[in-house]
Design an enzyme around this catalytic site. Structure first.
Site, PDB file in Angstrom:
ATOM      1  N   LYS A  85       0.769  -1.086   0.060  1.00 14.03           N
ATOM      2  CA  LYS A  85      -0.074   0.059  -0.096  1.00 14.03           C
ATOM      3  C   LYS A  85       0.846   1.296  -0.030  1.00 14.03           C
ATOM      4  O   LYS A  85       0.448   2.306  -0.508  1.00 14.03           O
ATOM      5  CB  LYS A  85      -0.926   0.248   1.450  1.00 14.03           C
ATOM      6  N   GLU A 107      -9.758   6.906   3.667  1.00 12.95           N
ATOM      7  CA  GLU A 107     -10.579   6.054   4.308  1.00 12.95           C
ATOM      8  C   GLU A 107      -9.907   4.759   4.616  1.00 12.95           C
ATOM      9  O   GLU A 107      -8.836   4.252   4.028  1.00 12.95           O
ATOM     10  CB  GLU A 107     -11.883   5.379   3.265  1.00 12.95           C
ATOM     11  N   SER A 382       1.670  -9.662  -1.091  1.00 13.80           N
ATOM     12  CA  SER A 382       1.460  -8.161  -0.855  1.00 13.80           C
ATOM     13  C   SER A 382       1.799  -7.621   0.556  1.00 13.80           C
ATOM     14  O   SER A 382       1.928  -6.647   0.701  1.00 13.80           O
ATOM     15  CB  SER A 382      -0.193  -8.334  -1.061  1.00 13.80           C
TER      16      SER A 382
END
Ligand code: PLP
Length: 403
Positions: A85, A107, A382
């Site tokens: 991310k 968010e 990930s």
């Protein structure tokens, strides 16, 4: 409203009139930025010196032997803050700075994108507000504490199911009132255009590196590339540089939760229908009347009722395939990776690992075990599993799920 969809029947800009200009300005600023060598230099400087790129493409020899094909792991778990991310957050924060914005909002569901955004905001000296469902704040207390340590304000959202879907609605609503000085950092390849494009661009560093690395290691492209799919950012980043390589199979792995047939899952591709949510048209989990349904997955990061519009397009055109893995199979694969490779993956990433076993088994049946063992798969790992240790322990103790 702008009727352009951008991704076949999917995408678009389903937002209030007041945001249409803002999205237009964002698109222009983004297109200028990614053509500006000084912006790219700064982005890559932070990816290298701050995030710790490039990440290794690790040949998982013991896992490969166990599953029966060559498996390489793209180690996004080794990034600062523990997942992919941050790649996107650094890009969007630098874009915000370039556009003269002083504040960012985001968010968050499980809190991973909130923590990444709070990290980037601290780095760039920006005021940061994170919208989070009240229920998620309770379930993910540690990430709330992390965001506060990093200087972010966490706003509790009480509406609907008090989770990610509701926090996203609130972030978009707040942005429509504050867009003059505030940048909205979206955490996955979702939302109104140009966000899916922006997130893809900043995450495509994953496949650019992986392609170079696999050519160096094997002298050829992989046969298949796989990644887990929540909103679709690590997967679109992992696919990006391989989409134009017709010989490379692309596979997205959604969360089948307790099983698609139970209705408790997060597989928008397998069981959803096209509809509109969070400014985009894409596959969504919805009931007969079009109400968005709650998603379920043991991994908080895959627990989203929709999927990014480019994935919907890739599915319909057949360029990528989408499949789903249950909670139980993901947890089994998580253990296997721990024991065979000494890597504790995020539960999200374990879904992609679990699918590798299914794929390799089918392959061996189709072309024989000898030939299957020569085939190459790259899995996007990930994120790391530190955040999931309590959930994993609870699952093993039979206490059910944290979420
Ligand atoms: C958030 C998250 C995901 C899911 O998000 P995508 O946008 O689909 O990539 C997957 N893995 C990890 C580790 C995450 O934190």
């Amino acid at each position: 409203m702008n009727r352009k969809t951008y991704y076949g029947n999917y995408g678009g800009q389903y937002v209030a009139e007041s945001l249409m200009n803002v999205l237009g300005e964002l698109d222009t600023a983004f297109e200028e930025a990614i053509r500006d060598p000084s912006f790219l230099r700064e982005f890559h400087y932070y990816l290298e010196q701050y995030v710790g790129r490039e990440t290794p493409l690790y040949y998982a020899a013991r896992l490969s032997r166990a599953y029966g094909m060559k498996i390489y792991l793209k180690r996004e778990d080794l990034n600062h803050t523990g997942a992919h991310k941050i790649n996107n957050v650094i890009g969007q924060i630098l874009l915000a700075k370039r556009m003269g914005k002083k504040k960012v909002i985001a968010e968050t569901g499980a809190g991973q994108h909130g923590v990444a955004t709070a990290t980037g905001a601290a780095l760039a000296d920006m005021e940061c507000t994170v919208y989070m469902g009240e229920e998620d704040m309770r379930r993910q207390e540690l990430n709330v504490l992390r965001m506060r340590m990093l200087g972010a304000r966490v706003v509790s959202v009480r509406s609907g199911s008090n989770t990610l879907k509701d926090a996203t609605n609130e972030a978009i609503r707040s942005w429509s009132e504050t867009a003059g000085d505030t940048f909205y950092v979206i955490g996955s390849a979702v939302g109104p255009y140009p966000y899916p494009k922006i997130v893809k661009e900043f995450q495509s560093v994953i496949s650019r590196e992986a392609k170079k690395q696999i050519l160096a290691a094997e002298g050829r492209l992989p046969d298949v590339v796989a990644a887990c799919v929540g909103g679709g950012s690590n997967s679109i980043g992992m696919f990006a540089d391989f989409i134009g390589e017709a010989g490379v199979k692309l596979i997205g792995v959604e969360a089948a939760g307790r099983g698609i047939e139970t209705g408790e899952h997060a597989s928008a591709m397998a069981a959803g229908r096209p509809g509109v949510l969070h400014g985009m048209r894409s596959y969504l989990l919805q009931d007969e009347a079009g109400n968005i349904q709650l998603a379920h997955s043991i991994s908080a990061g895959l627990d989203y009722p929709g999927v990014g519009p480019e994935h919907a397009f890739l599915k319909d055109t057949g360029r990528a395939e989408y499949t789903a893995v249950t909670d139980a199979d993901a947890m089994e694969a998580l253990s296997v990776l721990c024991r065979l490779e000494g890597i504790i993956p995020a539960i999200e990433s374990a879904h992609a690992v679990a699918y590798a076993r299914v794929y390799a088994k089918e392959l061996a049946e189709r072309i024989g075990p000898g030939k299957a063992a020569e085939q190459i798969m790259i899995i996007c790992l990930s994120g790391r599993g530190d955040k999931d240790v309590a959930a994993i322990a609870d699952y093993r103790d039979g206490k059910g799920y944290l979420n």
